[in-house]
Motif scaffolding. Structure first.
Motif, PDB file in Angstrom:
ATOM      1  N   ASN A   7      -3.463  11.414   1.389  1.00  0.00           N
ATOM      2  CA  ASN A   7      -4.300  11.164   2.500  1.00  0.00           C
ATOM      3  C   ASN A   7      -3.827   9.734   3.236  1.00  0.00           C
ATOM      4  OD1 ASN A   7      -5.825  13.295   1.911  1.00  0.00           O
ATOM      5  ND2 ASN A   7      -7.509  12.293   0.976  1.00  0.00           N
ATOM      6  N   ASN A   8      -3.280   8.698   2.548  1.00  0.00           N
ATOM      7  CA  ASN A   8      -2.817   7.336   3.151  1.00  0.00           C
ATOM      8  C   ASN A   8      -1.880   7.642   4.322  1.00  0.00           C
ATOM      9  OD1 ASN A   8      -4.491   6.179   1.749  1.00  0.00           O
ATOM     10  ND2 ASN A   8      -3.023   5.579   0.177  1.00  0.00           N
ATOM     11  N   PHE A   9      -1.180   8.843   4.090  1.00  0.00           N
ATOM     12  CA  PHE A   9      -0.135   9.056   5.055  1.00  0.00           C
ATOM     13  C   PHE A   9      -0.505   9.667   6.383  1.00  0.00           C
ATOM     14  CE2 PHE A   9       2.533   8.647   1.302  1.00  0.00           C
ATOM     15  CZ  PHE A   9       3.554   7.850   1.814  1.00  0.00           C
ATOM     16  N   ASN A  10      -1.908  10.413   6.212  1.00  0.00           N
ATOM     17  CA  ASN A  10      -2.275  11.436   7.447  1.00  0.00           C
ATOM     18  C   ASN A  10      -2.901  10.689   8.460  1.00  0.00           C
ATOM     19  OD1 ASN A  10      -3.451  13.525   8.831  1.00  0.00           O
ATOM     20  ND2 ASN A  10      -4.123  14.831   6.903  1.00  0.00           N
ATOM     21  N   PRO A  11      -2.296  10.662   9.727  1.00  0.00           N
ATOM     22  CA  PRO A  11      -2.836  10.035  10.762  1.00  0.00           C
ATOM     23  C   PRO A  11      -4.115  10.406  11.105  1.00  0.00           C
ATOM     24  CG  PRO A  11      -1.216  11.138  11.642  1.00  0.00           C
ATOM     25  CD  PRO A  11      -0.962  11.370   9.871  1.00  0.00           C
ATOM     26  N   TYR A  12      -4.491  11.923  10.854  1.00  0.00           N
ATOM     27  CA  TYR A  12      -5.874  12.322  11.290  1.00  0.00           C
ATOM     28  C   TYR A  12      -6.785  11.882  10.308  1.00  0.00           C
ATOM     29  CZ  TYR A  12      -2.931  13.956  15.226  1.00  0.00           C
ATOM     30  OH  TYR A  12      -2.057  14.077  16.318  1.00  0.00           O
ATOM     31  N   LEU A  13      -6.621  11.200   9.387  1.00  0.00           N
ATOM     32  CA  LEU A  13      -7.838  10.949   8.478  1.00  0.00           C
ATOM     33  C   LEU A  13      -8.449   9.489   8.810  1.00  0.00           C
ATOM     34  CD1 LEU A  13      -7.005  12.666   5.143  1.00  0.00           C
ATOM     35  CD2 LEU A  13      -8.673  13.271   6.834  1.00  0.00           C
ATOM     36  N   HIS A  14      -7.791   8.705   9.893  1.00  0.00           N
ATOM     37  CA  HIS A  14      -8.096   7.225   9.786  1.00  0.00           C
ATOM     38  C   HIS A  14      -8.046   6.928  11.275  1.00  0.00           C
ATOM     39  CE1 HIS A  14      -6.430   7.046   5.649  1.00  0.00           C
ATOM     40  NE2 HIS A  14      -5.382   7.726   6.050  1.00  0.00           N
ATOM     41  N   GLY A  15      -8.401   5.547  11.324  1.00  0.00           N
ATOM     42  CA  GLY A  15      -8.610   5.047  12.976  1.00  0.00           C
ATOM     43  C   GLY A  15      -9.628   5.774  13.686  1.00  0.00           C
ATOM     44  N   LEU A  16      -9.187   6.396  14.834  1.00  0.00           N
ATOM     45  CA  LEU A  16      -9.998   7.431  15.856  1.00  0.00           C
ATOM     46  C   LEU A  16     -10.668   8.160  15.089  1.00  0.00           C
ATOM     47  CD1 LEU A  16      -7.925   6.799  19.195  1.00  0.00           C
ATOM     48  CD2 LEU A  16     -10.082   5.532  18.556  1.00  0.00           C
ATOM     49  N   TYR A  17      -9.534   8.867  14.141  1.00  0.00           N
ATOM     50  CA  TYR A  17      -9.986  10.261  13.479  1.00  0.00           C
ATOM     51  C   TYR A  17     -10.722  10.157  12.167  1.00  0.00           C
ATOM     52  CZ  TYR A  17      -6.304  11.261  16.817  1.00  0.00           C
ATOM     53  OH  TYR A  17      -5.456  11.367  17.995  1.00  0.00           O
ATOM     54  N   ALA A  18     -10.848   8.941  11.706  1.00  0.00           N
ATOM     55  CA  ALA A  18     -11.695   8.796  10.557  1.00  0.00           C
ATOM     56  C   ALA A  18     -13.091   9.642  10.529  1.00  0.00           C
ATOM     57  CB  ALA A  18     -11.975   7.360  10.077  1.00  0.00           C
ATOM     58  N   PRO A  19     -13.342  10.336   9.464  1.00  0.00           N
ATOM     59  CA  PRO A  19     -14.691  11.144   9.637  1.00  0.00           C
ATOM     60  C   PRO A  19     -15.820  10.199   9.670  1.00  0.00           C
ATOM     61  CG  PRO A  19     -13.565  11.573   7.441  1.00  0.00           C
ATOM     62  CD  PRO A  19     -12.700  10.750   8.356  1.00  0.00           C
ATOM     63  N   VAL A  20     -16.964  10.565  10.086  1.00  0.00           N
ATOM     64  CA  VAL A  20     -18.437   9.785  10.025  1.00  0.00           C
ATOM     65  C   VAL A  20     -19.131  10.485   8.753  1.00  0.00           C
ATOM     66  CG1 VAL A  20     -18.268   8.823  12.128  1.00  0.00           C
ATOM     67  CG2 VAL A  20     -19.378  10.863  11.955  1.00  0.00           C
ATOM     68  N   ARG A  21     -19.949   9.861   8.067  1.00  0.00           N
ATOM     69  CA  ARG A  21     -20.469  10.315   7.029  1.00  0.00           C
ATOM     70  C   ARG A  21     -22.045  10.667   7.162  1.00  0.00           C
ATOM     71  NH1 ARG A  21     -16.517  12.405   4.987  1.00  0.00           N
ATOM     72  NH2 ARG A  21     -15.018  10.918   4.127  1.00  0.00           N
ATOM     73  N   GLU A  22     -22.603   9.939   8.381  1.00  0.00           N
ATOM     74  CA  GLU A  22     -24.286  10.263   8.492  1.00  0.00           C
ATOM     75  C   GLU A  22     -24.262  11.282   9.792  1.00  0.00           C
ATOM     76  OE1 GLU A  22     -26.418   8.229   6.945  1.00  0.00           O
ATOM     77  OE2 GLU A  22     -24.805   7.758   5.801  1.00  0.00           O
ATOM     78  N   GLU A  23     -25.430  11.993   9.443  1.00  0.00           N
ATOM     79  CA  GLU A  23     -26.138  12.944  10.691  1.00  0.00           C
ATOM     80  C   GLU A  23     -27.120  12.053  11.136  1.00  0.00           C
ATOM     81  OE1 GLU A  23     -25.052  17.516   9.464  1.00  0.00           O
ATOM     82  OE2 GLU A  23     -26.887  16.408   8.436  1.00  0.00           O
ATOM     83  N   VAL A  24     -26.979  11.609  12.534  1.00  0.00           N
ATOM     84  CA  VAL A  24     -27.426  10.744  13.248  1.00  0.00           C
ATOM     85  C   VAL A  24     -28.511  11.298  14.320  1.00  0.00           C
ATOM     86  CG1 VAL A  24     -27.786   8.478  14.635  1.00  0.00           C
ATOM     87  CG2 VAL A  24     -26.229   8.530  12.415  1.00  0.00           C
ATOM     88  N   SER A  25     -29.638  10.847  14.648  1.00  0.00           N
ATOM     89  CA  SER A  25     -30.542  11.206  15.899  1.00  0.00           C
ATOM     90  C   SER A  25     -31.007   9.799  16.382  1.00  0.00           C
ATOM     91  CB  SER A  25     -31.812  12.080  15.550  1.00  0.00           C
ATOM     92  OG  SER A  25     -31.464  13.028  14.510  1.00  0.00           O
ATOM     93  N   ALA A  26     -30.989   9.773  17.668  1.00  0.00           N
ATOM     94  CA  ALA A  26     -31.178   8.589  18.403  1.00  0.00           C
ATOM     95  C   ALA A  26     -31.769   9.081  19.691  1.00  0.00           C
ATOM     96  CB  ALA A  26     -30.191   7.604  18.348  1.00  0.00           C
ATOM     97  N   ASP A  27     -32.940   8.321  20.073  1.00  0.00           N
ATOM     98  CA  ASP A  27     -33.362   8.657  21.360  1.00  0.00           C
ATOM     99  C   ASP A  27     -33.365   7.327  22.099  1.00  0.00           C
ATOM    100  OD1 ASP A  27     -34.384  11.350  20.817  1.00  0.00           O
ATOM    101  OD2 ASP A  27     -36.145  10.286  19.816  1.00  0.00           O
ATOM    102  N   ASP A  28     -33.685   7.454  23.697  1.00  0.00           N
ATOM    103  CA  ASP A  28     -33.978   6.436  24.635  1.00  0.00           C
ATOM    104  C   ASP A  28     -32.947   5.590  24.315  1.00  0.00           C
ATOM    105  OD1 ASP A  28     -34.652   5.296  26.682  1.00  0.00           O
ATOM    106  OD2 ASP A  28     -36.412   4.581  25.687  1.00  0.00           O
ATOM    107  N   LEU A  29     -31.547   5.886  24.492  1.00  0.00           N
ATOM    108  CA  LEU A  29     -30.241   4.934  24.315  1.00  0.00           C
ATOM    109  C   LEU A  29     -30.023   3.833  25.430  1.00  0.00           C
ATOM    110  CD1 LEU A  29     -27.918   8.205  23.283  1.00  0.00           C
ATOM    111  CD2 LEU A  29     -29.116   6.231  21.716  1.00  0.00           C
ATOM    112  N   SER A  30     -29.518   2.990  25.119  1.00  0.00           N
ATOM    113  CA  SER A  30     -29.388   1.891  26.204  1.00  0.00           C
ATOM    114  C   SER A  30     -28.102   2.224  27.001  1.00  0.00           C
ATOM    115  CB  SER A  30     -29.194   0.622  25.412  1.00  0.00           C
ATOM    116  OG  SER A  30     -28.125   0.445  24.842  1.00  0.00           O
ATOM    117  N   VAL A  31     -28.183   1.792  28.316  1.00  0.00           N
ATOM    118  CA  VAL A  31     -27.190   2.490  29.356  1.00  0.00           C
ATOM    119  C   VAL A  31     -26.945   1.129  30.085  1.00  0.00           C
ATOM    120  CG1 VAL A  31     -26.936   3.743  31.264  1.00  0.00           C
ATOM    121  CG2 VAL A  31     -28.564   4.516  29.498  1.00  0.00           C
ATOM    122  N   VAL A  32     -25.469   1.210  30.468  1.00  0.00           N
ATOM    123  CA  VAL A  32     -24.845   0.272  31.272  1.00  0.00           C
ATOM    124  C   VAL A  32     -24.903   0.934  32.521  1.00  0.00           C
ATOM    125  CG1 VAL A  32     -22.900  -1.272  31.699  1.00  0.00           C
ATOM    126  CG2 VAL A  32     -23.659  -1.134  29.522  1.00  0.00           C
ATOM    127  N   GLY A  33     -25.384   0.684  33.611  1.00  0.00           N
ATOM    128  CA  GLY A  33     -25.351   1.384  34.912  1.00  0.00           C
ATOM    129  C   GLY A  33     -26.465   2.055  34.842  1.00  0.00           C
TER     130      GLY A  33
END
Ligand code: FE2
Length: 462
Positions: A7-33
């Protein structure tokens, strides 16, 4: 070699591609603009997110499907992410079922021999999302408000086989027009599901051999099937590849009546295509615009170890082309639209199957890993384009076009995409399609990183 070391060699498991573990819900998010008050609906993006660290060789396409969604209404935004509850994930949890790099196993009753992840694409049909898989798998119906899985979709038990990613919804008729293919059988299939979820048509198409298409074209009256010179290969898997290119095999497009009937085949110089931009009819001609693959100009990088070949194949580079097929004379011609390199094209999906002037693509840096540095808006008639660059070090996803409700102008609306940077910050960007090069009109702060992934869709009013 132990799984973790691989897995250490696999670019699609790291950095921008690393999986996230949580299932998240969030309301009324802050906005720029400012979120446009008229923007009402949701942007969803599918992608691979392995539920546990892979034990064997792991292809980017193997990760369990996860959908990230951002909903907009009355100038506010909320976010949520959930795994796609495929039959394989529900039955086996995070257990390491073989992926496409592992030798296939006989599995009676299954239509594919690999972990079916539904991680690739999304369509919004009959008020629900359908998660679809690249290797043509079981479609999974997902609630467009909660992202909870509803069921493996069989359309009342009538679906005879699988449905491939990049099947399409005709927004005018509300129909889902799908295709299916097989790794081992010299056939493809097409079918039609009505606006309210009834299978109304299904047919089998014979091919000279098994094929590995990725997309199809849809027009008002036809499906355009791709018979391309890339095939699945068990032998290639031993060389850490998954598909092989048959250089002397032509490219053929099969124009099949949506109501059923024999295809009319058109042959073109050999090429491979991942993604169709759009297709439509002009008099006797069926026209398809798509991103045609060109060499990436890179060499497999040994730093990726056993994944060097995979990383090289996944470094997509393509240019926009148009193919015209005359249904009366049987003649075809190929035209290049532009020579800039781009991929992941989208259009205003209200006009899928109808002539579109504009398309929106992602731009890459020249890295072997797919990093989307900006967006490109094409005038498909002239080949002229405008660019929207993300800030340095910020990378995007495939966008979706959110139309301005009630407007007849094709590009009156917004592009919505997710971004991520190397520090783990993610945002949803809302970009005015008619002021394309300008900074986003709204940047919505997300509560967690959205890993780089595959395809997005807009659901108006969801
Ligand atoms: Fe795709």
């Amino acid at each position: 070699m132990a799984g973790n070391a691989l897995n250490n060699f696999n670019p699609y498991l790291h950095g921008l591609y690393a999986p996230v573990r949580e299932e998240v819900s969030a309301d009324d998010l802050s906005v720029v603009g400012e979120i446009p008050r008229d923007l009402h609906g949701a942007y969803f993006r599918n992608g691979p997110n392995p539920a546990s660290p892979p034990k064997g060789m792991h292809h980017w396409f193997d990760g369990d499907g996860m959908i990230h969604g951002v909903w907009f209404e009355n100038g506010k935004a909320r976010y949520r992410n959930r795994y796609v509850g495929t039959q394989d994930l529900r039955a086996n949890g995070a257990a390491d079922m073989p992926g496409i790099f592992e030798p296939s196993k006989d599995a009676p009753g299954r239509k594919v021999n690999y972990r079916d992840t539904a991680n690739t694409d999304l369509v919004y049909h009959n008020g629900k999302l359908l998660a679809l898989w690249y290797i043509s798998g079981q479609p999974v119906a997902v609630d467009a408000q909660t992202l909870e899985t509803i069921r493996t979709e069989t359309f009342g038990g009538k679906l005879p086989r699988n449905i491939s990613a990049h099947s399409k919804v005709d927004q005018v008729t509300g129909e889902l027009v799908f295709f299916d293919y097989a790794l081992y059988e010299p056939k493809m299939w097409t079918g039609n599901v009505s606006r309210d979820g009834v299978l109304t048509q299904f047919q089998e198409i014979d091919l000279p051999g098994p094929r590995l298409p990725h997309d199809m074209g849809l027009t008002e009256n036809y499906v355009i099937l791709h018979d391309l010179p890339v095939i699945f290969s068990e032998a290639a898997i031993r060389n850490r590849m998954w598909q092989i290119h048959v250089a002397d095999q032509p490219t053929r497009f099969g124009v099949v009546p949506r109501k059923g009937g024999a295809p009319k085949w058109f042959e073109f110089p050999t090429c491979y295509i991942y993604h169709v931009i759009n297709a439509w009819e002009e008099g006797d001609e069926v026209v398809m615009a798509a991103c045609k693959m060109v060499p990436n100009g890179l060499k497999p990088d040994p730093k990726y170890g056993p994944y060097a070949a995979m990383a090289d194949v996944l470094a997509l580079r393509a240019q926009p082309f148009r193919w015209r097929m005359n249904m009366k004379t049987g003649e075809g011609c190929e035209e290049q639209i532009d020579d800039a390199v781009s991929e992941f094209p989208v259009v205003n999906t209200d006009m899928t199957g109808r002539k579109t002037k504009f398309s929106y693509h992602v731009l890459f840096d020249n890295c072997i890993e797919q990093r989307f540095t900006g967006l490109l808006k094409y005038d498909l008639e002239t080949g002229a384009s405008e660019r929207h660059e993300f800030p340095q070090g910020v990378y995007g996803s495939e966008p979706a076009f959110a139309p301005q409700e009630g407007s007849a102008a094709e590009d009156d609306g917004w592009l919505v995409t997710f971004t991520a940077d190397k520090y783990g910050n993610s945002e949803a960007h809302v970009i005015d399609a008619r002021n394309f090069a300008a900074p986003p009109v709204a940047r919505v702060k997300l509560p967690q990183r959205v890993p780089a992934g595959f395809h997005g869709v807009w659901a108006q009013g969801a």
